[in-house]
Design an enzyme around this catalytic site. Sequence first.
Site, PDB file in Angstrom:
ATOM      1  N   CYS A   9      66.782  78.806  43.663  1.00 10.16           N
ATOM      2  CA  CYS A   9      67.195  80.061  43.053  1.00 10.16           C
ATOM      3  C   CYS A   9      67.022  81.169  44.072  1.00 10.16           C
ATOM      4  O   CYS A   9      66.579  80.931  45.181  1.00 10.16           O
ATOM      5  CB  CYS A   9      66.301  80.392  41.863  1.00 10.16           C
ATOM      6  SG  CYS A   9      66.261  79.118  40.598  1.00 10.16           S
ATOM      7  N   GLY A  35      72.356  80.545  43.434  1.00  9.92           N
ATOM      8  CA  GLY A  35      72.347  80.185  42.018  1.00  9.92           C
ATOM      9  C   GLY A  35      73.433  80.910  41.266  1.00  9.92           C
ATOM     10  O   GLY A  35      73.544  82.130  41.370  1.00  9.92           O
ATOM     11  N   ASN A 109      61.232  81.133  42.479  1.00  7.11           N
ATOM     12  CA  ASN A 109      62.078  80.180  43.187  1.00  7.11           C
ATOM     13  C   ASN A 109      61.194  79.024  43.642  1.00  7.11           C
ATOM     14  O   ASN A 109      60.203  79.257  44.327  1.00  7.11           O
ATOM     15  CB  ASN A 109      62.740  80.868  44.389  1.00  7.11           C
ATOM     16  CG  ASN A 109      63.510  79.907  45.289  1.00  7.11           C
ATOM     17  OD1 ASN A 109      63.718  80.193  46.453  1.00  7.11           O
ATOM     18  ND2 ASN A 109      63.936  78.769  44.766  1.00  7.11           N
ATOM     19  N   GLY A 110      61.552  77.821  43.249  1.00  8.90           N
ATOM     20  CA  GLY A 110      60.782  76.640  43.633  1.00  8.90           C
ATOM     21  C   GLY A 110      60.512  75.772  42.426  1.00  8.90           C
ATOM     22  O   GLY A 110      60.980  76.061  41.329  1.00  8.90           O
ATOM     23  N   CYS A 244      61.123  74.329  54.069  1.00  9.31           N
ATOM     24  CA  CYS A 244      62.209  73.424  53.685  1.00  9.31           C
ATOM     25  C   CYS A 244      63.298  73.433  54.755  1.00  9.31           C
ATOM     26  O   CYS A 244      64.004  74.423  54.932  1.00  9.31           O
ATOM     27  CB  CYS A 244      62.795  73.887  52.352  1.00  9.31           C
ATOM     28  SG  CYS A 244      64.349  73.089  51.954  1.00  9.31           S
ATOM     29  N   TYR A 250      71.763  73.463  54.763  1.00  9.59           N
ATOM     30  CA  TYR A 250      72.800  73.757  53.778  1.00  9.59           C
ATOM     31  C   TYR A 250      72.618  75.056  53.009  1.00  9.59           C
ATOM     32  O   TYR A 250      73.560  75.806  52.809  1.00  9.59           O
ATOM     33  CB  TYR A 250      72.888  72.615  52.756  1.00  9.59           C
ATOM     34  CG  TYR A 250      73.755  72.952  51.567  1.00  9.59           C
ATOM     35  CD1 TYR A 250      75.138  72.931  51.666  1.00  9.59           C
ATOM     36  CD2 TYR A 250      73.195  73.339  50.344  1.00  9.59           C
ATOM     37  CE1 TYR A 250      75.941  73.261  50.583  1.00  9.59           C
ATOM     38  CE2 TYR A 250      73.995  73.674  49.261  1.00  9.59           C
ATOM     39  CZ  TYR A 250      75.360  73.638  49.383  1.00  9.59           C
ATOM     40  OH  TYR A 250      76.155  73.973  48.322  1.00  9.59           O
ATOM     41  N   CYS A 390      64.466  65.821  46.184  1.00  8.18           N
ATOM     42  CA  CYS A 390      63.532  66.918  46.470  1.00  8.18           C
ATOM     43  C   CYS A 390      62.767  67.284  45.207  1.00  8.18           C
ATOM     44  O   CYS A 390      63.357  67.406  44.144  1.00  8.18           O
ATOM     45  CB  CYS A 390      64.307  68.142  46.956  1.00  8.18           C
ATOM     46  SG  CYS A 390      63.245  69.563  47.239  1.00  8.18           S
ATOM     47  N   CYS A 441      59.201  70.731  56.067  1.00  6.24           N
ATOM     48  CA  CYS A 441      59.256  69.630  55.107  1.00  6.24           C
ATOM     49  C   CYS A 441      60.605  68.944  55.306  1.00  6.24           C
ATOM     50  O   CYS A 441      61.656  69.576  55.204  1.00  6.24           O
ATOM     51  CB  CYS A 441      59.144  70.148  53.674  1.00  6.24           C
ATOM     52  SG  CYS A 441      59.439  68.848  52.455  1.00  6.24           S
ATOM     53  N   CYS A 444      63.519  65.126  52.145  1.00  3.81           N
ATOM     54  CA  CYS A 444      64.820  64.642  51.666  1.00  3.81           C
ATOM     55  C   CYS A 444      65.472  63.677  52.659  1.00  3.81           C
ATOM     56  O   CYS A 444      66.354  62.903  52.297  1.00  3.81           O
ATOM     57  CB  CYS A 444      65.742  65.806  51.321  1.00  3.81           C
ATOM     58  SG  CYS A 444      65.942  67.035  52.618  1.00  3.81           S
TER      59      CYS A 444
HETATM   60  P1  AMP Z   1      78.558  64.896  47.535  1.00  2.00           P
HETATM   61  O1  AMP Z   1      79.969  65.004  47.160  1.00  2.00           O
HETATM   62  O2  AMP Z   1      77.676  64.629  46.336  1.00  2.00           O
HETATM   63  O3  AMP Z   1      78.273  63.952  48.654  1.00  2.00           O
HETATM   64  O4  AMP Z   1      78.092  66.337  48.015  1.00  2.00           O
HETATM   65  C1  AMP Z   1      78.185  66.701  49.364  1.00  2.00           C
HETATM   66  C2  AMP Z   1      78.548  68.132  49.478  1.00  2.00           C
HETATM   67  O5  AMP Z   1      77.654  68.936  48.702  1.00  2.00           O
HETATM   68  C3  AMP Z   1      78.426  68.612  50.900  1.00  2.00           C
HETATM   69  O6  AMP Z   1      79.652  69.219  51.240  1.00  2.00           O
HETATM   70  C4  AMP Z   1      77.287  69.607  50.929  1.00  2.00           C
HETATM   71  O7  AMP Z   1      77.669  70.755  51.643  1.00  2.00           O
HETATM   72  C5  AMP Z   1      77.061  69.954  49.486  1.00  2.00           C
HETATM   73  N1  AMP Z   1      75.637  69.982  49.092  1.00  2.00           N
HETATM   74  C6  AMP Z   1      74.601  69.382  49.676  1.00  2.00           C
HETATM   75  N2  AMP Z   1      73.453  69.631  49.001  1.00  2.00           N
HETATM   76  C7  AMP Z   1      73.770  70.409  47.965  1.00  2.00           C
HETATM   77  C8  AMP Z   1      73.033  71.019  46.900  1.00  2.00           C
HETATM   78  N3  AMP Z   1      71.729  70.870  46.783  1.00  2.00           N
HETATM   79  N4  AMP Z   1      73.721  71.764  46.014  1.00  2.00           N
HETATM   80  C9  AMP Z   1      75.054  71.917  46.118  1.00  2.00           C
HETATM   81  N5  AMP Z   1      75.799  71.374  47.094  1.00  2.00           N
HETATM   82  C10 AMP Z   1      75.185  70.624  48.005  1.00  2.00           C
END
Ligand code: AMP
Length: 451
Positions: A9, A35, A109-110, A244, A250, A390, A441, A444
């Site tokens: 968040c 978020g 957040n967390g 993290c 990302y 995570c 950390c 993941c």
């Molecule tokens: P997927 O289709 O499930 O493999 O999702 C991969 C895509 O989701 C990648 O393009 C990442 O940029 C994005 N992504 C990775 N982690 C997250 C996250 N926690 N929340 C939303 N998007 C994510």
Amino acid sequence: MLENMNEKCAVVGIYGHKEASKLAYFSLHALQHRGQEAAGISSSDGLKLHTIKDRGLVMKVFDEHKLTTLSGASAIGHTRYSTAGDDSILDAQPVFARYDLGEMAIVHNGNLTNAEEVRNALIKKGAIFQTFMDTENLIHLIAKSEKEKLTDRIIDAVKKIEGAFSLVFLSRTKMFAMRDRFGFRPLSLGRLPNGGYIVASETCAFDLVSAEYIRDVEPGELLIFEEGKEPISIKVFEPTPKHCIFEYVYFARPDSKVFGQSVYQTRKNMGKELAHIQPVEADIVIPVPDGGVPAAIGYAQESGIPYELGIMRNHYIGRTFIEPTQEMRDLKVKMKLSPMTDIIKGKKVIVIDDSIVRGTTSRRIVKMLKEAGAAEVHMRISSPPTTDPCFYGVDTPNKDKLIAANMSVDEICKFIEADSLAYLDEAGLLRSVHAEDDKYCTACFTGKYIV
Ligand code: AMP
């Protein structure tokens, strides 16, 4: 039930500005990527707290009139990102409560790892809960503390919780900012142009309101904001930084500085490292927008292969990850990304993304690029395989849904139907973020959990 709450968040706090709620609103707007499910602000006019929160984007939840009713020189705000299914308005933040010392609002957040335990103990003693949020535990812990002053009660309360927390508390006259001892989630301190203060999850919020970055709130530190005083710092826990690393991979916005470093630069470094250890002959390098952009630039610069925009992103739709069912996620990916056929046709393409979670996005992208006439599609991922969920605030699915937990790289390559697939390794990732010591950390990617 509790473990799904308070995923990644954004939090913000403004202290000492006559338009505090407006600045909180603008800051939340800059932090919207953290978020999209709900947004809220509590302000204090010195006598009373005012709160507005609702489901939806920051721009939808607030308007000029609503912000006017959030009067006072201090305000805290939140945007919520949670897994699907629990979209109750009750679970939006700030969490507000009246208790024996007056009124209080909290944003968090967390993820608290002992939330269930703490909650059960409180319920046994007669506490009544209104939401499923672990943050509500804090309200009870503070209200029940036998200490006289709020500062001491907050210290009492945070000593009973475990896990990841970047918190901002608002009372009628004070604001408090607190980070867990590991500093899992980011939280930075800045000075407003008029001399007031801001704390926010990311510094991109500072830029929008012309605040100057001072420093990060330290892991284990409690900052107290009081009228007419410099912020007071109390070391509640001995800091043992475990930031993290996925914030760099990302989550954070590239124009932010988190944990003291430019997110953009670290992502570009990941691309360079990736080009170095996972080279492949190709005509163009393209990013999966927006996440893959900085790493693709780094990859192109290091490899000398031209960078192109080969996929367009429609910005008017939310993140695909949020949708609960596989079917909805597939549909949303299609709505979100489309190929630039003229750029791709007949080319050997390297396509860069920051991570593969379930594999849905990558599979769809490879298919889309092939349909657009790509001669070869080489998928390169600027982080190691995401093998473990995570528990500290990033919304990753259970292990059985994480493709890299269940398939080898070769198998994933076959599944996404790419001509080749390669990931950055852990060492390359650590070099990219200049992790000379052990302060990140990486659970993941490694399964090495801290708490
Ligand atoms: P997927 O289709 O499930 O493999 O999702 C991969 C895509 O989701 C990648 O393009 C990442 O940029 C994005 N992504 C990775 N982690 C997250 C996250 N926690 N929340 C939303 N998007 C994510």
